[in-house]
Design an enzyme around this catalytic site. Structure first.
Site, mmCIF file in Angstrom:
data_model
loop_
_atom_site.group_PDB
_atom_site.id
_atom_site.type_symbol
_atom_site.label_atom_id
_atom_site.label_comp_id
_atom_site.label_asym_id
_atom_site.label_seq_id
_atom_site.Cartn_x
_atom_site.Cartn_y
_atom_site.Cartn_z
ATOM 1 N N PRO A 155 0.973 -1.507 0.022
ATOM 2 C CA PRO A 155 -0.255 -0.216 0.322
ATOM 3 C C PRO A 155 0.779 1.426 -0.014
ATOM 4 O O PRO A 155 0.363 2.166 0.001
ATOM 5 C CB PRO A 155 -0.944 0.327 1.520
ATOM 6 C CG PRO A 155 0.162 -1.234 2.255
ATOM 7 C CD PRO A 155 1.031 -1.561 1.104
ATOM 8 N N PHE A 156 1.955 1.401 -0.372
ATOM 9 C CA PHE A 156 3.339 2.408 0.616
ATOM 10 C C PHE A 156 3.694 2.753 -1.015
ATOM 11 O O PHE A 156 4.282 3.662 -1.342
ATOM 12 C CB PHE A 156 3.844 2.192 1.202
ATOM 13 C CG PHE A 156 3.011 1.778 2.731
ATOM 14 C CD1 PHE A 156 2.644 2.592 3.258
ATOM 15 C CD2 PHE A 156 3.932 0.363 2.693
ATOM 16 C CE1 PHE A 156 1.822 2.417 5.067
ATOM 17 C CE2 PHE A 156 3.181 0.141 4.344
ATOM 18 C CZ PHE A 156 2.172 0.930 4.865
ATOM 19 N N THR A 186 1.844 -5.736 2.920
ATOM 20 C CA THR A 186 3.364 -5.912 3.051
ATOM 21 C C THR A 186 2.772 -4.298 4.325
ATOM 22 O O THR A 186 2.321 -3.274 3.850
ATOM 23 C CB THR A 186 3.684 -5.150 2.813
ATOM 24 O OG1 THR A 186 3.724 -3.747 1.026
ATOM 25 C CG2 THR A 186 4.089 -6.299 1.519
ATOM 26 N N GLY A 212 6.191 -2.464 -6.515
ATOM 27 C CA GLY A 212 6.884 -1.834 -7.894
ATOM 28 C C GLY A 212 7.534 -3.261 -7.741
ATOM 29 O O GLY A 212 6.785 -4.005 -7.298
ATOM 30 N N ASP A 213 8.665 -3.384 -8.075
ATOM 31 C CA ASP A 213 9.943 -3.621 -8.435
ATOM 32 C C ASP A 213 10.162 -4.330 -6.669
ATOM 33 O O ASP A 213 11.295 -5.327 -6.505
ATOM 34 C CB ASP A 213 10.988 -3.102 -9.309
ATOM 35 C CG ASP A 213 10.706 -3.440 -10.726
ATOM 36 O OD1 ASP A 213 9.905 -4.104 -11.124
ATOM 37 O OD2 ASP A 213 10.702 -2.419 -11.589
ATOM 38 N N GLY A 246 8.264 1.412 -10.490
ATOM 39 C CA GLY A 246 8.962 0.508 -11.207
ATOM 40 C C GLY A 246 8.217 -0.757 -12.128
ATOM 41 O O GLY A 246 8.098 -1.304 -10.272
ATOM 42 N N ARG A 314 9.322 10.326 -13.103
ATOM 43 C CA ARG A 314 10.548 11.087 -11.936
ATOM 44 C C ARG A 314 12.108 10.117 -12.817
ATOM 45 O O ARG A 314 13.465 10.956 -13.515
ATOM 46 C CB ARG A 314 11.006 10.681 -10.988
ATOM 47 C CG ARG A 314 10.653 9.812 -10.305
ATOM 48 C CD ARG A 314 10.450 9.092 -8.738
ATOM 49 N NE ARG A 314 10.184 7.729 -9.012
ATOM 50 C CZ ARG A 314 11.321 6.683 -8.485
ATOM 51 N NH1 ARG A 314 12.831 7.929 -8.037
ATOM 52 N NH2 ARG A 314 11.165 5.708 -7.985
ATOM 53 N N GLU A 481 17.056 -0.365 -5.277
ATOM 54 C CA GLU A 481 17.493 -0.515 -4.137
ATOM 55 C C GLU A 481 18.680 0.132 -3.314
ATOM 56 O O GLU A 481 20.512 -0.502 -3.909
ATOM 57 C CB GLU A 481 17.721 -1.691 -3.081
ATOM 58 C CG GLU A 481 15.869 -2.498 -2.998
ATOM 59 C CD GLU A 481 14.202 -1.485 -2.484
ATOM 60 O OE1 GLU A 481 14.982 -1.514 -1.482
ATOM 61 O OE2 GLU A 481 13.739 -1.425 -2.954
#
Length: 512
Positions: A155-156, A186, A212-213, A246, A314, A481
């Site tokens: 959700p974030f 999550t 995303g990824d 992403g 972005r 990351e």
């Protein structure tokens, strides 16, 4: 990029359109009974009323005599056509009714489940059941039906709309296909790692990440921490239902960043081996599925976290601003090269792409309690392998090693990439380019001209070590990351992981 976004379920697609969709419709048709005699041809048609029938054509279910949304053929009969790829499920009720659920195209980027149902006046149970099974055979081919899916919703991530996307666009498609769903949100950074570590790998077939990824990266690393890591990584297919900024995993294997089209691709997805990469830094070992980068791309990705509200834009903004600055990122690099020039890389890709896709995952399941494979070249803390040589790169603009073809919707940085060739595709761009040439380099990625630019080096490698220098701090990105700005080493493990794909052996991307 191939996708199902242009598919019209009310038009029997041509062979060319089927190829453009990116899925192996020929394999689906080959797995089902074909009409070779009048008697066999009759079995492909099911009469469902005085003036209506359902026929299994080459690529589609053809419906005659249906009102509403249908068209008239040359004889004036009302007809419509639904590609087998869009068929989600079919069944017969106790009362004899036949119901077919399918993905109806609402727009180029949205499909929604729809139903057609008929009451059959004189039901012949055996004939109806045989016809339904034939329909499902053609609809699914060798893809697993009724997949058992652990759904992780972040959700974030991205712009924060994953929960809404899941309930509106994803869950209805998966449910209509009779998939078994276990959804979990999550709750914090690293939650996906915990899920992967604790997952009952005999209870699920797929972990689908509405994110995303970042969540797929966590899940693979959670699976990699288990005592039975090798077995878990083969048994559990990790997929992405795109809900982040992403969405590379979905773009490469589902052919789309549309949540509902990706859900349909997962329903029909074929189990496909995927290379995973061990990245060592200090005493830590991380699994990478997407990319490793130092330089412009890493800084663009990680240095624009404050601009997530812009979505994928972005990334473009970040690259343009850094190209205009003509930033360089000095480093010493040693590489284990397998194919060292563009001609060799192109030949490898074309040879593999010309092969027919496998109809099933042919890997043997590793024994119980088999962990991650040993590192062939040691870690970044070990002496440099004898055959490796550290080469200084004083004007490095970007070091970018990719395991997939697309990094984002408009960024096919690695057009020669293959899912399980045992290699990373490595791109190095000189950093001393004039501004005009730097901008043209960026534009060339979207225009599919990047591979042939003379200042872009492209190789296939199995391992490398990189040591940044002349910088106190900076960005290193592993699957998006951030990791410490220190030397690291990477090596490829051929076919260690598992995904679901439309082709069974290629990315949904334009190659070289």
């Amino acid at each position: 990029m191939a996708s199902t976004e242009a598919t019209n379920p009310f038009q029997d697609p041509s062979p060319g359109e089927i190829r453009a969709q990116g899925h192996d419709q020929a394999a689906l048709a080959a797995s089902a009974p074909q009409s070779t005699s009048p008697q066999q041809h009759a079995s492909t048609t099911l009469d469902v009323g005085r003036n209506a029938s359902l026929t299994l054509a080459t690529d589609s279910l053809v419906i005659q005599g249906m009102n509403g949304g249908s068209t008239k053929d040359k004889e004036g009969k009302t007809t419509r056509s639904i590609p087998f790829y869009n068929i989600l499920w079919a069944e017969r009720s106790d009362s004899g009714d036949i119901t077919i659920q399918y993905a109806h195209t609402v727009s180029k980027t949205v499909v929604r489940p729809a139903i057609i149902s008929y009451s059959i006046d004189k039901p012949d149970s055996s004939a109806i059941e045989a016809w339904i099974q034939s329909l499902l055979d053609r609809a699914y081919g060798t893809s697993q039906r009724r997949k058992r899916i652990k759904v992780l919703v972040n959700p974030f991530g991205g712009q924060g709309g994953a929960v809404k996307m899941y309930h509106k666009h994803i869950a209805p498609i998966l449910a209509a296909a009779r998939c078994e769903l276990d959804m979990e949100k999550t709750m914090h950074n690293g939650h996906g790692i915990e899920v992967g570590q604790k997952l009952d790998i005999d209870a699920y077939d797929v972990v689908a990440c509405c994110s995303g990824d970042g969540i797929p990266h966590e899940v693979w690393n959670g699976l990699g921490k288990r005592e039975d890591a090798a077995r878990a990584l083969v048994k559990i297919a990790v997929t992405q239902l795109p809900c982040g900024s992403g969405n590379a995993l979905s773009l490469n294997f589902n052919g789309t960043n549309s949540p509902s089209l990706a859900a349909l691709a997962v329903v029909k997805g074929l189990r496909t081996p995927l290379d995973l990469v061990s990245v060592t830094q200090g005493d830590k070992r991380t699994l990478s599925f997407l990319s490793q980068s130092v330089g412009i791309v890493a800084e663009t990705d990680l240095g624009t976290e404050n601009l997530r509200w812009m979505g994928s834009t972005r990334f473009t903004y970040g690259i343009v601003t850094r190209l205009l600055r003509q930033s360089v990122y000095p480093a010493d690099i040693a590489v284990k090269v397998e194919h060292d020039n563009k001609a060799a890389v192109r030949e490898v890709y074309r040879t593999e792409a010309s092969k027919p896709g496998p109809h099933c995952d042919e890997r043997e399941l590793p024994p119980v309690n088999t962990g991650l494979p040993a590192l062939r070249y040691g870690t970044v803390q070990d002496p440099l392998p004898e055959s490796w040589t550290l080469v200084p790169h004083d004007h490095l603009g970007n070091f970018y090693a990719g395991n997939l073809a697309y990094m984002s919707a408009d960024a096919n940085f690695f057009p020669a990439s293959l899912p399980s060739d045992g290699c990373l595709d490595l791109v190095r761009i000189r950093g001393d380019l004039k501004r005009t040439k730097a901008i043209n380099t960026l534009l060339a990625v979207a225009e599919h001209k990047f591979f042939d630019m003379d200042h872009v080096d492209y190789q296939k490698v199995t391992a490398y070590r990189i040591i940044p220098r002349n910088q106190k701090d900076g960005y290193i990105s592993i699957d998006g990351e951030r990791i410490p700005f220190e030397p690291f080493q990477a090596e490829v493990h051929c076919g260690l992981g598992t995904v679901l794909s439309k082709s069974g052996h290629l990315f949904e991307a334009k190659g070289v």
